[in-house]
Design an enzyme around this catalytic site. Structure first.
Site, PDB file in Angstrom:
ATOM      1  N   GLU A  55      41.166  61.921  29.068  1.00 44.22           N
ATOM      2  CA  GLU A  55      41.474  63.304  28.706  1.00 44.22           C
ATOM      3  C   GLU A  55      40.215  64.167  28.800  1.00 44.22           C
ATOM      4  OE1 GLU A  55      41.946  60.499  27.066  1.00 44.22           O
ATOM      5  OE2 GLU A  55      43.552  60.616  25.591  1.00 44.22           O
ATOM      6  N   CYS A  93      39.695  62.231  21.427  1.00 51.56           N
ATOM      7  CA  CYS A  93      40.277  63.087  22.471  1.00 51.56           C
ATOM      8  C   CYS A  93      41.211  64.132  21.874  1.00 51.56           C
ATOM      9  CB  CYS A  93      41.034  62.236  23.467  1.00 51.56           C
ATOM     10  SG  CYS A  93      39.942  61.163  24.401  1.00 51.56           S
ATOM     11  N   THR A 170      49.542  20.278  43.852  1.00 49.68           N
ATOM     12  CA  THR A 170      48.259  20.987  43.889  1.00 49.68           C
ATOM     13  C   THR A 170      47.158  20.173  44.553  1.00 49.68           C
ATOM     14  OG1 THR A 170      47.755  20.130  41.693  1.00 49.68           O
ATOM     15  CG2 THR A 170      48.745  22.317  41.813  1.00 49.68           C
ATOM     16  N   SER A 177      41.877  18.734  47.017  1.00 49.14           N
ATOM     17  CA  SER A 177      42.740  19.885  46.774  1.00 49.14           C
ATOM     18  C   SER A 177      42.296  21.145  47.510  1.00 49.14           C
ATOM     19  CB  SER A 177      42.754  20.202  45.273  1.00 49.14           C
ATOM     20  OG  SER A 177      41.459  20.613  44.879  1.00 49.14           O
ATOM     21  N   TRP A 179      41.596  24.298  49.771  1.00 52.60           N
ATOM     22  CA  TRP A 179      42.194  25.071  50.847  1.00 52.60           C
ATOM     23  C   TRP A 179      43.645  24.727  51.155  1.00 52.60           C
ATOM     24  CZ3 TRP A 179      38.460  27.886  49.883  1.00 52.60           C
ATOM     25  CH2 TRP A 179      37.131  27.534  50.028  1.00 52.60           C
ATOM     26  N   ASP A 209      34.878  20.279  41.529  1.00 50.34           N
ATOM     27  CA  ASP A 209      34.745  21.300  42.583  1.00 50.34           C
ATOM     28  C   ASP A 209      33.442  22.093  42.520  1.00 50.34           C
ATOM     29  OD1 ASP A 209      37.292  20.455  43.091  1.00 50.34           O
ATOM     30  OD2 ASP A 209      38.273  22.202  42.199  1.00 50.34           O
ATOM     31  N   LEU A 213      32.989  30.405  39.634  1.00 41.16           N
ATOM     32  CA  LEU A 213      33.795  31.191  38.677  1.00 41.16           C
ATOM     33  C   LEU A 213      33.404  32.662  38.645  1.00 41.16           C
ATOM     34  CD1 LEU A 213      34.293  28.838  35.571  1.00 41.16           C
ATOM     35  CD2 LEU A 213      35.753  29.104  37.589  1.00 41.16           C
ATOM     36  N   ARG A 216      34.156  37.172  44.352  1.00 41.89           N
ATOM     37  CA  ARG A 216      33.487  37.310  45.647  1.00 41.89           C
ATOM     38  C   ARG A 216      34.434  37.981  46.647  1.00 41.89           C
ATOM     39  NH1 ARG A 216      32.831  32.252  43.921  1.00 41.89           N
ATOM     40  NH2 ARG A 216      34.167  31.296  45.498  1.00 41.89           N
TER      41      ARG A 216
HETATM   42 ZN   LIG Z   1      40.159  59.092  23.635  1.00 35.41          ZN
END
Ligand SMILES: [Zn+2]
Length: 374
Positions: A55, A93, A170, A177, A179, A209, A213, A216
């Site tokens: 606002e 606001c 999976t 696992s 790809w 793996d 995390l 990218r």
């Molecule tokens: Zn506000």
């Protein structure tokens, strides 16, 4: 009653709010349109915590456009969330809207914080401004699903991401696992990471793996908090997850020597034992809520996913299904107890379905979580 033009301007305000998708945490994403005589005279959105609310952003750009600063007088302000009436990091606001002389304020939804809900609109009404709420409420609530969850339940909205074959597998039995899904699905996965306040994984996945995390291949100025559930503090000090950015390592043991090594590598340690040698995941969710985590993105393995599902802590599944079959011997999505009868099945509601590259993306909500929200 809302007119067609009310809908048009609120839809615009929602699109503005979307611009804050990756950046406003722990605040909600909010957009604002100021209109008069059927025309937009100014618009704004909330960029990040500590900066102008939507606002005030809209009123500010109006003042810089209009030397007289009087254009808002008699105008309608469309806001995707009830204007705040309390002093946070910025002034309320409600005061800014009253000072600007707007005649009408339309909010898509009330502030979900039960301590606040309705007070902003009431303050505007008390100042003689016409107020209405509930225009495109479902869309507005959806945009801030995590903020709503944290305000209403004290914990984040938990989204579990899985990549699987079309027969729901999976990984191969030996754990291979990588790809399964295509590059478009992987990039889309990074967009979901980017909107999350934090990314959670388990020690099994981290050891297998060695993931980073992080986000990218997506333009974002903010990296989510990284969290690894590691009950026995088994994280190798050379793990890539320790490089760059804040890592919260959650264990069930307070092993002084190991903890010190990991602290020196930059990790923050949190001990939340459940009494059986595991991490108390429900307590972790409440702690993340206290830390202002709205949306939690989970990319773990079968064990963490299964543990969260069994604890009733998953709200939504983000499934990327590759057009291939791997067969019965391969691993399924969760470590999940065998059902004695189909009455015990977990019901889901599919909220979105689309093709991403050559893969199928399914967004499915846990029915229990929807019920628990109320
Ligand atoms: Zn506000």
């Amino acid at each position: 009653m809302f007119s067609a033009i009310d809908h048009l301007f609120m839809a615009r305000a929602l699109r503005l709010a979307q611009r804050g998708l990756f950046t406003t945490t722990p605040n909600p994403r909010v957009g604002c349109v100021i209109a008069r005589d059927g025309k937009i005279v100014s618009e704004g959105w909330h960029r990040r915590a500590g900066e102008a609310h939507a606002e005030v952003d809209a009123l500010n750009s109006l003042n810089s456009l209009e030397a007289a600063g009087d254009t808002a007088r008699g105008a309608t302000a469309y806001v995707t969330l009830e204007p705040c009436s309390h002093h946070g990091r910025t002034p309320p606001c409600v005061g800014a809207l009253i000072d600007a002389g707007v005649a009408r304020v339309v909010a898509a939804m009330q502030d979900p914080n039960p301590q606040v809900a309705g007070r902003g609109l009431a303050a505007l009404t008390a100042a003689g401004i016409a107020t209405e709420s509930g225009l495109m409420e479902a869309e507005a609530s959806e945009l801030n699903v995590g903020f709503v969850s944290r305000m209403a339940r004290g914990r984040p909205w938990v989204r579990l991401k899985l990549a699987a074959s079309l027969d729901g597998k999976t990984a191969l039995k030996n754990g291979v696992s990588q790809w399964i899904t295509g590059p478009e699905a992987r990039q889309d996965g990074h967009r979901w990471r980017a909107r999350a306040c934090a990314i959670l994984s388990g020690i099994g996945t981290v050891r297998e793996d060695d993931p980073q995390l992080n986000v990218r291949g997506v333009a974002t100025e903010r990296q989510p908090l990284k969290i690894v559930v590691d009950a026995r503090l088994e994280l190798p000090p050379e793990a890539r997850v320790l490089a760059g950015g804040h890592l919260l390592l959650v264990s069930a043991v307070a092993d002084g020597a190991k903890a010190e090594v990991l602290r020196q590598r930059g990790a923050e340690l949190l001990t939340l034992p459940d009494g059986t040698g595991r991490v108390d995941l429900a307590a972790l969710m409440m702690e993340l809520g206290r830390r202002g985590i709205n949306e939690l993105h989970v990319e773990g393995g079968r064990r963490l996913g299964g543990a969260l599902m069994r604890a009733g802590l998953v709200d939504e599944l983000l499934l990327f299904l590759a057009p291939c079959l791997i067969g019965d011997a391969a691993r399924g999505m969760f470590d999940w107890p065998e059902l004695g009868s189909l009455d015990g099945k977990q019901r889901l509601s599919i909220s979105d379905l689309r093709l991403v590259g050559g893969d199928l993306r399914v967004l499915a909500r846990i029915d229990r979580a929807i019920a628990a929200r109320n």
